[in-house]
Design an enzyme around this catalytic site. Structure first.
Site, PDB file in Angstrom:
ATOM      1  N   GLY A 118       8.258  17.298  17.088  1.00 28.78           N
ATOM      2  CA  GLY A 118       8.831  16.897  15.803  1.00 28.78           C
ATOM      3  C   GLY A 118       7.763  16.854  14.735  1.00 28.78           C
ATOM      4  N   PHE A 119       6.752  16.014  14.925  1.00 24.11           N
ATOM      5  CA  PHE A 119       5.609  15.884  14.010  1.00 24.11           C
ATOM      6  C   PHE A 119       6.034  15.484  12.601  1.00 24.11           C
ATOM      7  CE2 PHE A 119       4.650  19.406  17.049  1.00 24.11           C
ATOM      8  CZ  PHE A 119       3.798  18.701  17.866  1.00 24.11           C
TER       9      PHE A 119
ATOM     10  N   GLU B 259      -0.156   9.063  15.616  1.00 25.94           N
ATOM     11  CA  GLU B 259      -0.757   9.721  14.459  1.00 25.94           C
ATOM     12  C   GLU B 259      -2.248   9.454  14.301  1.00 25.94           C
ATOM     13  OE1 GLU B 259       2.709   9.856  11.269  1.00 25.94           O
ATOM     14  OE2 GLU B 259       2.915   8.214  12.671  1.00 25.94           O
TER      15      GLU B 259
HETATM   16 MO1  MOS Z   1       6.027  11.073  11.726  1.00 24.55          MO
HETATM   17  S1  MOS Z   1       5.017  12.156  10.306  1.00 24.55           S
HETATM   18  O1  MOS Z   1       5.611   9.493  11.635  1.00 24.55           O
HETATM   19  O2  MOS Z   1       7.622  11.496  11.653  1.00 24.55           O
END
Ligand code: MOS
Length: 710
Positions: free
Chosen positions: A219-220, A677
């Protein structure tokens, strides 16, 4: 069980292809939808000819802004499309959905889509950054302190390009209606995010929308929002009375499913002669796609990283004729840290101070822009352990001091930090007569390891093996848990799993003592390691449930949102790397990596290491390879996985990851902060610093390609 290395509970079905992804969904009678997209970047649709497409074999319908499916405006901000597709004739970006062809097969829909023609009233699209703009406006300014003072001044600008998430699984949605109830199989970072969006735009009560998203192929941030295929598949299915499957092509994913914006940061810093910062000003400029609302707060990382009595950040937003810019792994912070971590290295060189030492001299023992204490911070330990393990003290002070054959060798380091927070989550745990436990919540596993986190924490609390826990994620009918975003899942869902697994023990004890078939009827009992005991009698919960002839016991546990205005919450880390740059070709290669992380309690040592490794890989891509180019028509030109370069195995060295594993005493009883992240933050800065150390060339514009090193 917490903190040990545990294999992914969903690993086997993923590597054998058994895990059902959205596009794998098989529904009898399913039709296929294919998007028609704009071939200009700005203007207005004046007409579309769909006659040939409608006459094409197998075609059931062609929807356009002149023959639309009714969709209502989105109500809440969700970092995604500002306008539901096909509801107006304005073209805001190249590749915007202007039609949806539904046919019996995917090939028929695709071929018919190729027969649709459109005419436009065209205007020149605006894509230059930060140059000529439609409108640029200063949006935010945060000021701490009043004056800029100091002897040593440093100033420089740093720029980053458009980037794309490039999740392996393209965006896919399958919709089917049963009366006025909708079932949607889709990619998503949270089933509830899809349910909310669809409720808004379809005008359907959320309770009548069942969203299933059990497995997500990356997803990112690109699957946080909902893109055009989601509402179109659902609305077309409703109109046609047939199930509809819609899958974006890779180029469509690039055009319309979000991207990391372009940014520019201009840093100005002053410090005393011994390297104590007296002021940092960061003027950030960020692009925003007109397809969306969201923009990146690129300079804000400067507010929370180093101690300085004077801080000022600004944000200027430049709207461009592009699809929505959206969150992408460490939004703001991955780009923001590139500037400040490069600048700290440049300042260290200017002062003749070691880069680690400069960071320690400016260590923020309190949150720099608020003065509050941290919930837990051991970043200094990350620096010291990292420096020792990496052999930092052996580093030559001079740049371009080490060569190995034709390769110039350099080392660099940077700080990583990423925000942490704990939201509200509810989780259901059910004990079954076969001796297994199921754990359910609307959470998502994007490849992050969330399934296994659920299994570990439930197994730990219930005192049973991980293999006897069946986590059930990605179903909107489960209790409302955290969506997968903001590195928030384990921090938020973890405590709720613990609460629910405790609560179900109470239910089991009640059954044991009140069910007339129970051997513990009317007795004092206790629960331990999956069994109920009283006196000399011990019985596993599976046997007890079978003996009592009940189908199971269950409990829903809720962990509330943490409201703590007294503390600052972040995860921390330090990256150390070695980079080699070829003397003749300028080719940069990352050859050694160490990340030391302070992210609270680590639930699964194996998956956590993978998370940081994956983020470092993505950061190496950000530093050396990734950039999406835009041509004069406002089209992302390298919109495919051959031309948009991401790292491959040969680009990646061994990545060593250490966790300090200090529990965060404030964030929750579990003590876990986020790691999704954290690992990408600072990576590009560390590499830029190592490239400088190897070559003496300072590159302030990502990616650091060989042309910039020749
Ligand atoms: Mo992510 S960039 O916390 O969906």
């Amino acid at each position: 069980m917490i903190g040990r290395p545990v294999d992914r509970v969903d690993g086997r079905i993923k590597v054998t292809g058994a895990a059902p992804y959205a596009a794998d969904t098989k529904i009898p009678g399913v039709t296929c939808g294919y998007l028609v997209t704009s071939t200009i970047g700005r203007g207005r649709l004046t007409g579309m000819d769909t006659a040939a497409a409608l006459a094409s074999p197998g075609v059931l319908a062609v929807y356009t802004p002149f023959n639309p499916l009714k969709l209502f405006a989105y109500v809440q901000e969700q970092n995604d499309e500002r306008f539901p597709p096909l509801q107006d004739t304005e073209i805001r970006f190249f590749g915007q959905a202007i039609g949806f062809v539904v046919a019996e097969t995917w090939e028929q829909a695709r071929d018919a889509a190729g027969l649709v023609t459109a005419t436009y009233d065209q205007q020149p699209p605006v894509t230059e950054f930060p140059g000529r703009t439609l409108q640029a406006f200063e949006e935010v300014e945060e000021v701490v302190g009043t004056q800029t003072v100091g002897d040593i001044t440093f100033t420089a600008s740093y720029t980053t390009p458009f980037q794309h998430h490039c999740a392996m699984e393209p965006h896919a949605t399958v919709a089917t209606w049963n009366g006025d109830h909708l079932t949607v199989y889709t990619v998503s970072q949270g089933a509830l995010l899809v349910q909310r969006r669809l409720s808004e735009t379809l005008g359907v009560d959320a309770a009548k929308i069942h969203v299933l998203s059990p497995h997500v192929g990356g997803g990112f941030g690109g699957k946080w929002g909902n893109w055009a295929q989601v509402p179109l598949a659902c609305a077309a299915s409703r109109a046609l009375g047939r199930p509809v499957k819609a899958v974006l092509t890779r180029e469509q994913v690039f055009a319309m499913a979000g991207h990391r914006p372009r940014t520019k940061q201009t840093l100005a810093m002053t410090c005393t002669e011994d390297g104590k910062l007296t002021s940092i000003v960061n003027d950030g400029v960020t692009s925003r796609g007109l397809g969306g609302n969201w923009s990146e707060s690129v300079a804000n990382w400067t507010l929370t990283t180093y101690a300085s009595p004077n801080l000022r950040v600004t944000k200027t937003v430049v709207p461009l004729n592009l699809g929505a810019a959206t969150v992408m792994r460490a939004p703001g912070e991955a780009n923001g840290s590139f500037a400040l971590e490069s600048a700290m290295d440049e300042l260290a060189a200017q002062l003749g101070v070691d880069p680690v030492e400069l960071r320690l001299r400016n260590y923020a023992t309190l949150v720099p822009n608020t003065g509050k204490p941290w919930s837990g911070k051991h970043l200094d330990e990350c620096y010291r352990l990292g420096a020792e393990e990496f052999g930092w003290s052996k580093r030559p002070k001079q740049v371009r001091a080490t060569a190995d054959g034709d390769w110039l060798v350099g080392t660099g380091m940077a700080t990583a930090t990423y925000g942490a927070s704990r939201g509200q989550a509810s989780i259901k745990v059910r004990l079954h007569p076969d001796g297994t436990a199921s754990v359910s919540g609307t959470a998502a596993d994007l490849g992050t390891g969330q399934y296994t986190v659920f299994a570990i924490l439930a197994a730990d609390e219930l005192g049973i093996p991980v293999t006897r826990v069946r986590p059930d994620l990605g179903d909107s009918t489960s209790p409302a848990a955290a969506n997968a975003g903001g590195s928030n899942s384990t921090c938020t869902n973890g405590p709720a799993v613990q609460v629910a697994a405790k609560a179900v023990q109470t239910e089991l004890i009640t059954l044991a003592t009140t069910n007339p078939r129970s051997p513990f009827y009317g007795k004092e009992v206790s629960y331990r390691d999956g069994s109920v005991s009283s006196g000399g009698l011990t019985m596993s919960f599976g046997t007890l449930l079978t003996t009592c002839d009940v189908g199971g016991v269950e409990a829903v546990g809720t962990s509330p949102r943490l409201v703590d205005p007294e503390h600052g919450f972040r995860s921390f880390g330090a990256h150390f790397c070695e980079v080699r740059v070829h003397r003749l070709t300028g080719e940069p290669r990352v050859t050694r990596w160490l990340s030391v992380c302070d992210a609270g309690t680590i639930v699964n040592a194996k998956a956590a290491r993978s998370q940081i490794q994956g983020a470092v890989v993505m950061g190496i891509g950000q530093a050396l390879l990734e950039a999406t180019e835009v041509d004069v028509s406002a089209r992302f030109t390298n919109a495919n996985l051959a031309s948009y370069l991401v790292p491959v195995h040969a680009d990646i060295p061994r990545i060593d990851v250490r966790f300090l594993d200090h529990s965060d005493p404030v964030i929750s009883g579990l003590g876990a902060k986020g790691i999704g992240e954290l690992g990408i933050v600072g990576v590009a800065g560390a590499i830029a610093n190592a490239v400088h150390h190897a070559t003496g060339v300072r590159v302030r514009d990502l990616p650091i390609t060989l042309d910039k090193l020749l």
